[in-house]
Design an enzyme around this catalytic site. Structure first.
Site, PDB file in Angstrom:
ATOM      1  N   TYR A  96       0.839  -1.199   0.000  1.00  0.00           N
ATOM      2  CA  TYR A  96       0.000   0.000   0.000  1.00  0.00           C
ATOM      3  C   TYR A  96       0.874   1.249   0.000  1.00  0.00           C
ATOM      4  O   TYR A  96       0.528   2.256  -0.613  1.00  0.00           O
ATOM      5  CB  TYR A  96      -0.951  -0.006   1.204  1.00  0.00           C
ATOM      6  CG  TYR A  96      -2.010  -1.075   1.077  1.00  0.00           C
ATOM      7  CD1 TYR A  96      -3.155  -0.857   0.318  1.00  0.00           C
ATOM      8  CD2 TYR A  96      -1.860  -2.310   1.695  1.00  0.00           C
ATOM      9  CE1 TYR A  96      -4.127  -1.844   0.184  1.00  0.00           C
ATOM     10  CE2 TYR A  96      -2.817  -3.299   1.560  1.00  0.00           C
ATOM     11  CZ  TYR A  96      -3.953  -3.064   0.802  1.00  0.00           C
ATOM     12  OH  TYR A  96      -4.893  -4.032   0.658  1.00  0.00           O
ATOM     13  N   ASN A 119     -12.329  -0.502  -5.503  1.00  0.00           N
ATOM     14  CA  ASN A 119     -12.110  -0.690  -6.937  1.00  0.00           C
ATOM     15  C   ASN A 119     -13.279  -1.481  -7.524  1.00  0.00           C
ATOM     16  O   ASN A 119     -13.528  -2.620  -7.121  1.00  0.00           O
ATOM     17  CB  ASN A 119     -10.795  -1.446  -7.165  1.00  0.00           C
ATOM     18  CG  ASN A 119     -10.627  -1.914  -8.594  1.00  0.00           C
ATOM     19  OD1 ASN A 119     -11.093  -1.282  -9.526  1.00  0.00           O
ATOM     20  ND2 ASN A 119      -9.955  -3.044  -8.760  1.00  0.00           N
ATOM     21  N   CYS A 127      -6.353  -4.795  -8.336  1.00  0.00           N
ATOM     22  CA  CYS A 127      -6.213  -4.482  -6.910  1.00  0.00           C
ATOM     23  C   CYS A 127      -5.698  -5.691  -6.126  1.00  0.00           C
ATOM     24  O   CYS A 127      -5.165  -5.531  -5.033  1.00  0.00           O
ATOM     25  CB  CYS A 127      -7.527  -3.967  -6.335  1.00  0.00           C
ATOM     26  SG  CYS A 127      -8.927  -5.067  -6.563  1.00  0.00           S
ATOM     27  N   HIS A 128      -5.804  -6.880  -6.703  1.00  0.00           N
ATOM     28  CA  HIS A 128      -5.305  -8.086  -6.030  1.00  0.00           C
ATOM     29  C   HIS A 128      -3.781  -8.091  -5.930  1.00  0.00           C
ATOM     30  O   HIS A 128      -3.220  -8.858  -5.159  1.00  0.00           O
ATOM     31  CB  HIS A 128      -5.794  -9.354  -6.754  1.00  0.00           C
ATOM     32  CG  HIS A 128      -5.317  -9.465  -8.171  1.00  0.00           C
ATOM     33  ND1 HIS A 128      -5.976  -8.847  -9.221  1.00  0.00           N
ATOM     34  CD2 HIS A 128      -4.251 -10.092  -8.714  1.00  0.00           C
ATOM     35  CE1 HIS A 128      -5.337  -9.115 -10.351  1.00  0.00           C
ATOM     36  NE2 HIS A 128      -4.283  -9.866 -10.068  1.00  0.00           N
ATOM     37  N   GLU A 154      -0.752 -15.625 -11.783  1.00  0.00           N
ATOM     38  CA  GLU A 154       0.164 -14.675 -12.406  1.00  0.00           C
ATOM     39  C   GLU A 154       1.627 -15.068 -12.211  1.00  0.00           C
ATOM     40  O   GLU A 154       2.488 -14.609 -12.957  1.00  0.00           O
ATOM     41  CB  GLU A 154      -0.088 -13.266 -11.864  1.00  0.00           C
ATOM     42  CG  GLU A 154      -1.432 -12.725 -12.320  1.00  0.00           C
ATOM     43  CD  GLU A 154      -1.649 -11.269 -11.963  1.00  0.00           C
ATOM     44  OE1 GLU A 154      -0.711 -10.596 -11.486  1.00  0.00           O
ATOM     45  OE2 GLU A 154      -2.789 -10.798 -12.166  1.00  0.00           O
TER      46      GLU A 154
END
Length: 157
Positions: A96, A119, A127-128, A154
């Site tokens: 963050y 979001n 946002c993940h 990912e």
């Protein structure tokens, strides 16, 4: 006018929403950020069919960037945060604090966290990819299990 469709993904059903300007929302079925009024169901709406195709490719591991017009509505601050989210590279995570630094507001860590949690376009606006400073997975409107699964996807796991 908003239009929506519902698609199946490996992580559950997602509702996709768009208008003539672009995507306005993408939510997993259990997310609390989904609006009450979705608009008219239109499974053939061009932006929504493109989003479905790109999400299918993402979940198959053959797409690492989305090429969709976005038409989110939020405060100026939220829009800055949401835009910054789109710059986090595929397969990477930011804290963050890094997100606050990216919008040139390093003291706004808590506000960045709140904006991140609101979001409206899950996965497409990633946002993940935001985690706690200590490297721990923190809240995700779609559920921590989904956040973990998206990050594993990912990272090729």
């Amino acid at each position: 006018m908003n239009r929506f469709t519902i698609i199946d993904t490996p992580l559950g059903k997602m509702t996709l929403q768009a208008n003539e300007k672009g995507m306005t929302g993408a939510w997993f079925e259990t997310q609390t950020t989904q609006p009450e009024a979705l608009g008219e169901r239109d499974d053939q709406f061009e932006v929504l069919t493109a989003a479905k195709l790109q999400l299918d490719e993402y979940f198959q591991g053959i797409r690492d960037q989305f090429e969709l017009p976005l038409a989110v509505t939020g405060t100026v601050f939220q829009n800055k945060v949401w835009h910054a989210l789109t710059t986090i590279p595929f397969g990477e995570t930011w804290s963050y604090q890094q997100l606050a630094d990216a919008i040139n507001n390093p003291k706004a860590v808590r506000a960045v966290g709140l904006a991140n949690g609101k979001n409206p376009i899950s996965v497409i606006v990633p946002c993940h990819r935001v985690i706690g400073k200590n490297g721990k997975l923190t809240g995700y409107a779609g559920g921590i299990e989904r956040k973990q699964a998206l990050l594993k996807l990912e990272n090729g796991e």
